[in-house]
Design a protein around this motif. Sequence first.
Motif, PDB file in Angstrom:
ATOM      1  N   GLN A  37      -9.783  -8.256 -18.709  1.00 50.24           N
ATOM      2  CA  GLN A  37     -10.850  -7.997 -17.905  1.00 50.24           C
ATOM      3  C   GLN A  37     -10.336  -7.209 -16.609  1.00 50.24           C
ATOM      4  OE1 GLN A  37     -13.822 -10.706 -16.527  1.00 50.24           O
ATOM      5  NE2 GLN A  37     -13.171 -12.116 -17.952  1.00 50.24           N
ATOM      6  N   ALA A  38     -10.912  -6.182 -16.138  1.00 49.76           N
ATOM      7  CA  ALA A  38     -10.478  -5.292 -15.262  1.00 49.76           C
ATOM      8  C   ALA A  38     -11.334  -4.726 -14.049  1.00 49.76           C
ATOM      9  CB  ALA A  38      -9.612  -4.172 -15.858  1.00 49.76           C
ATOM     10  N   THR A  39     -10.886  -4.827 -12.839  1.00 45.71           N
ATOM     11  CA  THR A  39     -11.460  -4.247 -11.707  1.00 45.71           C
ATOM     12  C   THR A  39     -10.434  -3.357 -11.225  1.00 45.71           C
ATOM     13  OG1 THR A  39     -12.707  -6.105 -11.244  1.00 45.71           O
ATOM     14  CG2 THR A  39     -12.760  -4.337  -9.718  1.00 45.71           C
ATOM     15  N   LEU A  40     -10.285  -2.011 -11.193  1.00 46.75           N
ATOM     16  CA  LEU A  40      -9.139  -1.106 -10.827  1.00 46.75           C
ATOM     17  C   LEU A  40      -9.601  -0.691  -9.504  1.00 46.75           C
ATOM     18  CD1 LEU A  40      -6.970   0.219 -12.356  1.00 46.75           C
ATOM     19  CD2 LEU A  40      -8.517   2.220 -12.677  1.00 46.75           C
ATOM     20  N   SER A  41      -8.404  -0.699  -8.743  1.00 43.09           N
ATOM     21  CA  SER A  41      -8.428  -0.417  -7.467  1.00 43.09           C
ATOM     22  C   SER A  41      -7.446   0.501  -7.003  1.00 43.09           C
ATOM     23  CB  SER A  41      -8.437  -1.515  -6.714  1.00 43.09           C
ATOM     24  OG  SER A  41      -8.511  -1.195  -5.359  1.00 43.09           O
ATOM     25  N   LEU A  42      -7.800   1.828  -6.555  1.00 43.53           N
ATOM     26  CA  LEU A  42      -6.436   2.741  -6.528  1.00 43.53           C
ATOM     27  C   LEU A  42      -6.614   3.849  -5.224  1.00 43.53           C
ATOM     28  CD1 LEU A  42      -5.670   4.456  -9.859  1.00 43.53           C
ATOM     29  CD2 LEU A  42      -3.929   3.292  -8.378  1.00 43.53           C
ATOM     30  N   THR A  43      -7.500   3.238  -4.476  1.00 42.90           N
ATOM     31  CA  THR A  43      -7.809   4.169  -3.133  1.00 42.90           C
ATOM     32  C   THR A  43      -6.834   4.075  -2.257  1.00 42.90           C
ATOM     33  OG1 THR A  43     -10.073   3.100  -3.187  1.00 42.90           O
ATOM     34  CG2 THR A  43      -9.436   4.549  -1.239  1.00 42.90           C
ATOM     35  N   PRO A  44      -6.068   5.207  -2.026  1.00 43.79           N
ATOM     36  CA  PRO A  44      -4.992   5.374  -1.229  1.00 43.79           C
ATOM     37  C   PRO A  44      -5.179   4.810   0.379  1.00 43.79           C
ATOM     38  CG  PRO A  44      -5.449   7.551  -2.167  1.00 43.79           C
ATOM     39  CD  PRO A  44      -6.509   6.651  -2.484  1.00 43.79           C
ATOM     40  N   LEU A  45      -4.202   4.130   0.957  1.00 43.67           N
ATOM     41  CA  LEU A  45      -4.371   3.530   2.349  1.00 43.67           C
ATOM     42  C   LEU A  45      -3.361   4.485   3.216  1.00 43.67           C
ATOM     43  CD1 LEU A  45      -4.996  -0.060   1.581  1.00 43.67           C
ATOM     44  CD2 LEU A  45      -6.511   1.227   2.572  1.00 43.67           C
ATOM     45  N   SER A  46      -3.988   4.617   4.442  1.00 43.34           N
ATOM     46  CA  SER A  46      -2.690   5.323   5.219  1.00 43.34           C
ATOM     47  C   SER A  46      -1.952   3.907   5.705  1.00 43.34           C
ATOM     48  CB  SER A  46      -3.700   5.504   6.652  1.00 43.34           C
ATOM     49  OG  SER A  46      -4.729   6.230   6.511  1.00 43.34           O
ATOM     50  N   HIS A  47      -0.722   4.559   6.333  1.00 43.31           N
ATOM     51  CA  HIS A  47       0.119   3.441   6.971  1.00 43.31           C
ATOM     52  C   HIS A  47      -0.555   3.152   8.184  1.00 43.31           C
ATOM     53  CE1 HIS A  47       3.570   5.436   4.374  1.00 43.31           C
ATOM     54  NE2 HIS A  47       3.109   4.490   3.818  1.00 43.31           N
ATOM     55  N   LEU A  48      -0.180   1.763   8.442  1.00 41.32           N
ATOM     56  CA  LEU A  48      -0.801   1.338   9.679  1.00 41.32           C
ATOM     57  C   LEU A  48      -0.114   1.957  10.972  1.00 41.32           C
ATOM     58  CD1 LEU A  48      -0.549  -2.752   9.215  1.00 41.32           C
ATOM     59  CD2 LEU A  48      -2.651  -1.133   9.087  1.00 41.32           C
ATOM     60  N   THR A  49      -0.937   2.131  12.044  1.00 39.06           N
ATOM     61  CA  THR A  49      -0.363   2.605  13.214  1.00 39.06           C
ATOM     62  C   THR A  49      -0.771   2.126  14.198  1.00 39.06           C
ATOM     63  OG1 THR A  49      -2.479   3.912  13.602  1.00 39.06           O
ATOM     64  CG2 THR A  49      -0.815   5.176  12.342  1.00 39.06           C
ATOM     65  N   GLY A  50      -0.227   2.271  15.554  1.00 40.18           N
ATOM     66  CA  GLY A  50      -0.670   1.309  16.837  1.00 40.18           C
ATOM     67  C   GLY A  50      -2.129   1.755  16.991  1.00 40.18           C
ATOM     68  N   SER A  51      -2.783   2.639  16.524  1.00 38.80           N
ATOM     69  CA  SER A  51      -4.262   2.667  16.863  1.00 38.80           C
ATOM     70  C   SER A  51      -4.911   1.741  15.849  1.00 38.80           C
ATOM     71  CB  SER A  51      -4.940   4.095  16.315  1.00 38.80           C
ATOM     72  OG  SER A  51      -3.953   5.047  17.223  1.00 38.80           O
ATOM     73  N   HIS A  52      -4.250   1.365  14.502  1.00 43.09           N
ATOM     74  CA  HIS A  52      -5.028   0.392  13.670  1.00 43.09           C
ATOM     75  C   HIS A  52      -5.048  -0.659  14.593  1.00 43.09           C
ATOM     76  CE1 HIS A  52      -4.513   3.828  10.828  1.00 43.09           C
ATOM     77  NE2 HIS A  52      -5.244   3.283   9.945  1.00 43.09           N
ATOM     78  N   ARG A  91     -11.362   3.916  12.072  1.00 42.41           N
ATOM     79  CA  ARG A  91     -12.457   3.079  11.769  1.00 42.41           C
ATOM     80  C   ARG A  91     -12.844   2.951  10.189  1.00 42.41           C
ATOM     81  NH1 ARG A  91     -15.631   4.813  16.216  1.00 42.41           N
ATOM     82  NH2 ARG A  91     -16.879   5.873  14.900  1.00 42.41           N
ATOM     83  N   GLU A  92     -12.864   4.184   9.784  1.00 42.77           N
ATOM     84  CA  GLU A  92     -13.207   4.360   8.207  1.00 42.77           C
ATOM     85  C   GLU A  92     -11.906   3.633   7.424  1.00 42.77           C
ATOM     86  OE1 GLU A  92     -13.861   8.247   7.025  1.00 42.77           O
ATOM     87  OE2 GLU A  92     -15.636   8.205   8.369  1.00 42.77           O
ATOM     88  N   ASP A  93     -10.739   3.814   7.825  1.00 43.45           N
ATOM     89  CA  ASP A  93      -9.234   3.401   7.137  1.00 43.45           C
ATOM     90  C   ASP A  93      -9.381   1.711   7.407  1.00 43.45           C
ATOM     91  OD1 ASP A  93      -7.101   4.234   5.745  1.00 43.45           O
ATOM     92  OD2 ASP A  93      -6.054   3.138   7.332  1.00 43.45           O
ATOM     93  N   LEU A  94      -9.737   1.338   8.495  1.00 41.69           N
ATOM     94  CA  LEU A  94      -9.676  -0.177   8.556  1.00 41.69           C
ATOM     95  C   LEU A  94     -10.720  -0.733   7.785  1.00 41.69           C
ATOM     96  CD1 LEU A  94      -9.361  -0.495  12.691  1.00 41.69           C
ATOM     97  CD2 LEU A  94      -7.804  -1.374  10.606  1.00 41.69           C
ATOM     98  N   ALA A  95     -11.848   0.018   7.478  1.00 41.74           N
ATOM     99  CA  ALA A  95     -13.042  -0.479   6.751  1.00 41.74           C
ATOM    100  C   ALA A  95     -12.449  -0.643   5.061  1.00 41.74           C
ATOM    101  CB  ALA A  95     -14.305   0.246   6.658  1.00 41.74           C
TER     102      ALA A  95
END
Length: 193
Positions: free
Chosen positions: A30-45, A59-63
């Motif tokens: 069984q598989a649910t594939l997840s591959l969305t690239p994420l930014s590195h955390l910054t002070g703003s995050h 905001r989008e990246d945090l979501a």
Amino acid sequence: MKLLHIDSSVLGPHSVSRQVSAAIVDHLRQATLSLTPLSHLTGSHLAAAQGGAADATVREDLAAGQAMLDEFLAADIVVVGAPMYNFTIPSQLKAWIDRIVVAGKTFKYGAQGAEGLAGNKRVIIAVSRGGFYGAGTPAAAGEYVETYLRWVFGFIGVTNPEFISADGIQVGPEHREKALASALQAATNLRAA
Ligand SMILES: Cc1cc2nc3c(=O)[nH]c(=O)nc-3n(C[C@H](O)[C@H](O)[C@H](O)COP(=O)(O)O)c2cc1C
């Protein structure tokens, strides 16, 4: 049963860790594939996570990071492909880990110190390395893939992550084939889901 599959090699179909993690998923069926690239955390995050103002990109990246955390929390089995890049995991995988190791969600500090909150899942990790890092080898002290992942998953409560490793991938084609075949065989020998 929900299975989460995370890959981090940048080599697509040529990747050893992707082939082995796919074999693990195949074996568990069984598989649910997840591959969305994420930014590195910054002070703003970090500021935004504490309720500070944030622009649309943050905001989008945090979501997206929250969605990754929810997906991880909901999974019963997590399969991770983890190649060795410069002695440790790819920064893409570290960016994912930075979104799932969250105080109050996957760990907390109590009277006894740190306590993992995500111990209700099985984590299986396909590691691929160009060289050899086993106990007693000259490079053993440079192994920060399995040692790191064992520690960080242990920190969030997954005390016994399962590892399948393909080592010596850069030693030569013959060795690569042998290590891959052996890892694929190990994938088919995993305890059933
Ligand atoms: C950017 C990069 C850095 C690497 N650094 C190391 C290293 O430090 N030690 C090592 O043994 N192999 C290293 N390798 C070799 C990879 O670990 C090996 O080719 C492995 O199979 C990669 O995983 P993949 O096939 O799933 O992409 C590196 C490869 C790349 C692309």
